[in-house]
Design a protein around this motif. Structure first.
Motif, PDB file in Angstrom:
ATOM      1  N   ALA A  60      36.796  39.875  38.027  1.00  0.00           N
ATOM      2  CA  ALA A  60      37.054  40.349  39.389  1.00  0.00           C
ATOM      3  C   ALA A  60      36.683  41.823  39.537  1.00  0.00           C
ATOM      4  CB  ALA A  60      38.512  40.115  39.770  1.00  0.00           C
ATOM      5  N   ALA A  61      36.930  42.603  38.514  1.00  0.00           N
ATOM      6  CA  ALA A  61      36.582  44.026  38.568  1.00  0.00           C
ATOM      7  C   ALA A  61      35.073  44.209  38.705  1.00  0.00           C
ATOM      8  CB  ALA A  61      37.096  44.742  37.323  1.00  0.00           C
ATOM      9  N   LEU A  62      34.304  43.358  38.038  1.00  0.00           N
ATOM     10  CA  LEU A  62      32.848  43.450  38.133  1.00  0.00           C
ATOM     11  C   LEU A  62      32.349  43.055  39.519  1.00  0.00           C
ATOM     12  CD1 LEU A  62      31.931  42.003  34.632  1.00  0.00           C
ATOM     13  CD2 LEU A  62      31.820  44.406  35.370  1.00  0.00           C
ATOM     14  N   VAL A  63      32.963  42.035  40.101  1.00  0.00           N
ATOM     15  CA  VAL A  63      32.587  41.628  41.459  1.00  0.00           C
ATOM     16  C   VAL A  63      33.001  42.713  42.454  1.00  0.00           C
ATOM     17  CG1 VAL A  63      32.904  39.890  43.274  1.00  0.00           C
ATOM     18  CG2 VAL A  63      32.701  39.173  40.872  1.00  0.00           C
ATOM     19  N   CYS A  67      31.373  45.678  45.817  1.00  0.00           N
ATOM     20  CA  CYS A  67      31.870  45.577  47.197  1.00  0.00           C
ATOM     21  C   CYS A  67      32.078  46.976  47.786  1.00  0.00           C
ATOM     22  CB  CYS A  67      33.222  44.848  47.225  1.00  0.00           C
ATOM     23  SG  CYS A  67      33.142  43.133  46.713  1.00  0.00           S
ATOM     24  N   PRO A  68      32.015  47.096  49.111  1.00  0.00           N
ATOM     25  CA  PRO A  68      32.362  48.378  49.724  1.00  0.00           C
ATOM     26  C   PRO A  68      33.784  48.783  49.317  1.00  0.00           C
ATOM     27  CG  PRO A  68      31.399  46.883  51.341  1.00  0.00           C
ATOM     28  CD  PRO A  68      31.637  46.087  50.091  1.00  0.00           C
ATOM     29  N   GLY A  69      33.928  49.998  48.848  1.00  0.00           N
ATOM     30  CA  GLY A  69      35.232  50.495  48.428  1.00  0.00           C
ATOM     31  C   GLY A  69      35.594  50.138  47.005  1.00  0.00           C
ATOM     32  N   GLY A  70      34.743  49.377  46.334  1.00  0.00           N
ATOM     33  CA  GLY A  70      35.012  48.988  44.953  1.00  0.00           C
ATOM     34  C   GLY A  70      34.682  50.111  43.988  1.00  0.00           C
ATOM     35  N   THR A 124      45.634  45.701  39.958  1.00  0.00           N
ATOM     36  CA  THR A 124      45.142  44.344  40.166  1.00  0.00           C
ATOM     37  C   THR A 124      45.222  43.974  41.648  1.00  0.00           C
ATOM     38  OG1 THR A 124      45.833  43.794  37.919  1.00  0.00           O
ATOM     39  CG2 THR A 124      45.372  41.951  39.389  1.00  0.00           C
ATOM     40  N   GLU A 125      46.289  44.379  42.310  1.00  0.00           N
ATOM     41  CA  GLU A 125      46.400  44.144  43.751  1.00  0.00           C
ATOM     42  C   GLU A 125      45.332  44.925  44.520  1.00  0.00           C
ATOM     43  OE1 GLU A 125      50.516  45.195  44.257  1.00  0.00           O
ATOM     44  OE2 GLU A 125      51.174  43.108  44.038  1.00  0.00           O
ATOM     45  N   ALA A 126      44.979  46.111  44.044  1.00  0.00           N
ATOM     46  CA  ALA A 126      43.924  46.898  44.690  1.00  0.00           C
ATOM     47  C   ALA A 126      42.563  46.199  44.543  1.00  0.00           C
ATOM     48  CB  ALA A 126      43.871  48.303  44.110  1.00  0.00           C
ATOM     49  N   LEU A 127      42.302  45.627  43.369  1.00  0.00           N
ATOM     50  CA  LEU A 127      41.081  44.840  43.184  1.00  0.00           C
ATOM     51  C   LEU A 127      41.029  43.701  44.198  1.00  0.00           C
ATOM     52  CD1 LEU A 127      40.650  44.218  39.344  1.00  0.00           C
ATOM     53  CD2 LEU A 127      39.144  45.502  40.843  1.00  0.00           C
TER      54      LEU A 127
END
Length: 136
Positions: A60-63, A67-70, A124-127
């Protein structure tokens, strides 16, 4: 599980997972990530093993990084090879996997709750938030 910090790749299982991602050809990297999400979401109501959950969080971190804001994944324990542009179709799969990781019967969540895991949970919730907003 050998864990040294709260980041998505800050444990032995995720570091090993990054090696599997690196070993996959560029055109198969998205499939490796999708498989990590499905391994988590297809457990149904069964108890979710922490190793599966850790891989899903790392994927999920890689995806989310695309993303915008990632946030970019810059840890030395993450994949060494570049991640090609990932299909947007991975985002809902990542959100569903993170919902399972953060939900009931998740060993990883329980392990973090036994220690001072508030920062891990918030990360994790931020991801999840980045992925969900990018998919909206």
């Amino acid at each position: 599980m050998g864990t040294w910090d709260i980041g998505p790749f800050d444990n032995d299982t995720a570091a090993d997972f990054s090696y599997r991602i690196d070993e996959a050809p560029a055109e198969r990297k998205a499939a490796v990530l999708l498989a990590a999400f499905r391994d988590v979401t297809e457990t149904g109501e069964d108890y979710l093993d922490s190793d599966l959950a850790v891989e899903a969080v790392a994927a999920a971190a890689l995806v989310a990084a695309q993303c915008p804001g990632g946030a970019p994944v810059t840890t030395s324990y993450g994949p060494k090879q570049p991640i090609p542009p990932l299909p947007a179709a991975l985002r809902p799969a990542a959100v569903a996997a993170l919902d399972r990781v953060l939900g009931k019967d998740s060993e990883l969540l329980e392990l973090w709750e036994e220690s001072d895991g508030a920062a891990w949970k918030a990360g994790t919730e931020a991801l999840r938030a980045v992925l969900a907003s990018a998919d909206a």
